[in-house]
Design an enzyme around this catalytic site. Structure first.
Site, PDB file in Angstrom:
ATOM      1  N   TYR A  88     -49.827  38.536  59.162  1.00  0.00           N
ATOM      2  CA  TYR A  88     -50.088  39.968  59.111  1.00  0.00           C
ATOM      3  C   TYR A  88     -48.925  40.837  59.571  1.00  0.00           C
ATOM      4  CZ  TYR A  88     -54.910  40.070  57.645  1.00  0.00           C
ATOM      5  OH  TYR A  88     -56.055  39.990  56.899  1.00  0.00           O
ATOM      6  N   LYS A 129     -54.006  25.191  60.971  1.00  0.00           N
ATOM      7  CA  LYS A 129     -53.601  24.385  59.809  1.00  0.00           C
ATOM      8  C   LYS A 129     -52.334  23.640  60.214  1.00  0.00           C
ATOM      9  CE  LYS A 129     -53.909  23.196  55.418  1.00  0.00           C
ATOM     10  NZ  LYS A 129     -55.058  22.553  54.766  1.00  0.00           N
ATOM     11  N   ASP A 172     -59.554  24.590  56.576  1.00  0.00           N
ATOM     12  CA  ASP A 172     -60.360  24.311  55.371  1.00  0.00           C
ATOM     13  C   ASP A 172     -61.623  23.532  55.717  1.00  0.00           C
ATOM     14  OD1 ASP A 172     -58.245  22.643  56.038  1.00  0.00           O
ATOM     15  OD2 ASP A 172     -58.082  21.714  54.077  1.00  0.00           O
ATOM     16  N   ASP A 184     -59.460  36.489  59.735  1.00  0.00           N
ATOM     17  CA  ASP A 184     -59.908  37.513  58.791  1.00  0.00           C
ATOM     18  C   ASP A 184     -60.871  36.894  57.778  1.00  0.00           C
ATOM     19  OD1 ASP A 184     -60.015  39.962  57.547  1.00  0.00           O
ATOM     20  OD2 ASP A 184     -58.274  39.563  56.283  1.00  0.00           O
TER      21      ASP A 184
END
Ligand code: NAD
Length: 341
Positions: A126, A178, A212, A236
């Site tokens: 971001y 991740k 995921d 988000d």
């Protein structure tokens, strides 16, 4: 100004913002909440009324009150001005985005969901370090973005999550990352989070998930999660997914908390498709106002509001259209005010 008054900035926002803000103020008045509002503009309303999506007087007001309730602000997609929401978070160092999600309406996909998402609000992808690389006659042949996570920022958000868990009688924090692919960017978050978890050992449990897998497991069995702490972009996406588990965006509140101020807002946007129709669900902003009451030490009033909302939804069976009901914003708000009375 009487001694008990709490000065706060009010930004009605764009689209359905003014409609859900008016409804929320009505409920706050019925509760006797002692906020003394300074109304300011931002977003498209800021451009229209003050020629600026984040007018200096709005910033000055928040700098003074350090507390704001904000309706959704519309942001042009692609070009146009930069998101006023992102700018507000940066300006006031609102590093923690707190998004609790609880089942309010029985009979949905899941019963009794009670989850809290803590999202880092200032770092990651971001930061908006983006550019295009031209090749031949295509000026946008390649798009590139860089993410930035700092050990200090990751540690601060994880400390916020564990501290919140401890103060709110939660049992576990799940670190979502991740780190198998983005080994540096999100590996640092996992490393910092595990170091923070050590300090809370024996008091708050900790585990971790790859983003995921977490997204899938939230749908398969959301009850395995308690508090989730994650980086900006993952947070988000997961917060909207979690809102979906408890009945949609119309019920999801958020708090942006930082070193210099705290700003409370609904997770949803300005909903241009239903603006002006008087049918918006005001619950998300009302529940954000409840978080604001918690924040200023008026948890008793927040609890009263939540009980009144529960009774209207579960006992009176009065609901807005997005929750399968027939009530418009006005009728739904009046029902909550009546329950408070
Ligand atoms: P949105 O949340 O405004 O709308 C998505 C869908 O949910 C629409 O069908 C809408 O009618 C419905 N919805 C949203 N809130 C509702 C409510 N309270 N009651 C009933 N239905 C509701 O998302 P969008 O359409 O992607 O975004 C519209 C604008 O809002 C964009 O400019 C976007 O940038 C902005 N936005 C602002 C914020 C914020 O200020 N925090 C957050 C998200 C989007």
């Amino acid at each position: 100004m009487s001694a008990q008054k709490i000065p706060a900035t009010l930004i009605p926002g764009d689209g359905i913002g003014p409609e859900v803000t008016a409804a929320t103020l009505e409920v706050l008045v019925a509760l006797g909440a002692p906020f003394e509002w300074d109304t300011q503009q931002a977003g498209v309303a800021g451009v229209q009324q003050c020629g600026d999506p984040l007018p200096p007087q709005t910033l000055a007001s928040i700098r003074k009150t350090r507390l704001a309730l904000k309706g959704p602000l519309a942001t042009p997609v692609g070009g146009g001005f930069r998101s006023s929401n992102v700018r507000l978070r940066e300006e006031f160092h609102l590093y923690a985005n707190l998004r609790p999600a609880r089942t309010l309406v029985p009979g949905g996909r899941y019963e009794d969901i009670d989850l809290v998402l803590v999202r880092e609000n200032l770092e990651g992808l971001y930061v908006g370090f983006e550019h295009y690389v031209p090749i031949g006659d295509d000026p946008r042949a390649v798009a590139m973005a860089s993410g930035v996570n700092t050990r200090a920022g990751c540690t601060r958000i994880c400390e916020f999550a564990f501290d919140y868990a401890l103060k709110n009688a939660r049992k576990k924090v799940t670190l979502v990352h991740k780190a198998n692919v983005l080994k540096a960017l999100t590996g640092l978050f996992l490393e910092a989070g595990k170091a923070v978890a050590k300090k809370y050992e024996g008091r708050i449990a900790c585990d971790d998930r790859i983003i995921d897998a977490c997204a899938m497991q939230l749908v398969m069995n959301p009850y395995q999660f308690d508090v989730i702490a994650t980086t900006n972009l993952f947070g988000d996406i997961l917060s909207d997914e979690i809102a979906g588990l408890v009945g949609g965006l119309g019920m999801a509140p958020a708090a942006n908390i930082g070193t210099d101020a705290a700003i409370f807002e609904a997770v949803h946007g300005s909903a241009p498709d239903i603006t002006g129709k008087g049918i918006a669900n005001p619950l998300a902003l009302m529940l954000s106002a409840a978080l604001m009451l918690d924040h200023v030490g008026l948890g008793d009033k927040a609890a009263r509001m939540r009980v009144a909302i529960d009774k209207v939804l579960r006992e009176d069976n009065i609901r807005t259209g997005d929750l399968g009901g027939k009530a418009n914003t006005r009728e739904f708000t009046s029902a909550i005010v009546k329950r408070l009375g």
